[in-house]
Structure formats: C-alpha cells, structure tokens
Design a protein around this motif. Structure first.
Motif: not given
Length: 160
Positions: A129, A125-126, A133
């Motif tokens: 993200k 999930w990081q 971005k």
C-alpha cells in the motif's frame, strides 16, 4: 505557425497528458517535444521563453517525482528490491493482461517480494500500500508539472 499546426501541437500535448495517466506513452517527452517544435516553428524570443518555462516545469517535476515519493517509501520500509520486482512484473503484466496488467503486475510483484522478505502477509500488504501511494504521488507530481507546462504553452499561443 498556422492554426492547424497549433491544433496538432495541442493534440500532441493532450496525448502526452494521457500518457502520464495511462503509462503507455512517454508523456513528458511528448509534451516537451511538442512545445519545442512549436517554439521552433513559431520563432522569436517569446516562443523560446515559453519553451524554457515549460521545460523548467517538466524537469522540476521530474526531479521531484523521483525524490519525494522515493523518500516516503524508504521511510515506510519499502525495499528497493520490491519496487524492482514490482516494475518487472508490471512490465510483464502489461503484455499478459491488456490495459490493467501493468498495475496488477506491479502490485503482485511488490507484494510477493515483501512477503518473501518479511515472512508475513499483513506487513507485506502494508508495504504494498505504501508503494502504491508512492507511485500515485509520483504520477500526480508528473501530471502537475505537465499541466503547468501545457498551461504556459497555451498562454504562449495567444501571446507569441
């Protein structure tokens, strides 16, 4: 060029700007072509200088949009494979779920690829993200270049 011709060029540029935000249309190509047609029909050195400056903004933003966010995603550890799978599922999602399918498919593809690679949900999930971005930054860079090119054209309408 007539006023109506300039209005049509302005509408094409506006559609191109929308195409950058909602990636359905090739926004930059539309803007480039519209300003090129305007320069051709208007004629004269001023129109071609305006076109040249607008083209520089579009090309420069295109180069930056592919280098800067990509480097940031590499530094964050997002794999090229995840971006590729995200793009493939994004394209598929575009046809399966109208309007939001591109976004949903991209997120799902990156997450699934990173989850398979990393073996855990939280690091995947990081990475997802960070990929989002990067894509957002890429869109903003492209939009900035297109807005600058559009502004140069608008000045050119009153000068040429």
């Amino acid at each position: 060029m007539s006023v109506w011709g300039e209005v049509l060029v302005g509408l094409a540029i506006l559609i191109g700007l929308v195409g950058i935000i909602v990636p359905i249309l090739p926004g930059v190509i539309l803007i480039f072509a519209a300003i090129g047609v305007w320069a051709f029909l208007t004629g004269g050195a001023t129109a071609w200088v305006i076109f040249g400056i607008a083209a520089v903004f579009l090309v420069l933003s295109g180069v930056i949009k592919y280098t800067w966010p990509g480097r940031k995603m590499k530094e964050a550890g997002v794999s090229n494979r995840a971006l590729f799978i995200g793009a493939v599922l994004g394209i598929a999602g575009f046809f399966v779920i109208p309007v939001v399918g591109l976004f949903v498919g991209f997120v799902l593809g990156v997450y699934l690829s990173e989850h398979q690679r990393l073996g855990q949900g939280e690091p995947a999930w990081q990475s997802t993200k960070h990929a989002l971005k990067g894509v957002g930054l890429s869109m903003l860079i492209e939009l900035l270049g297109a807005l600058l090119a559009s502004g140069v054209w608008l000045v050119g309408v009153f000068v040429a």
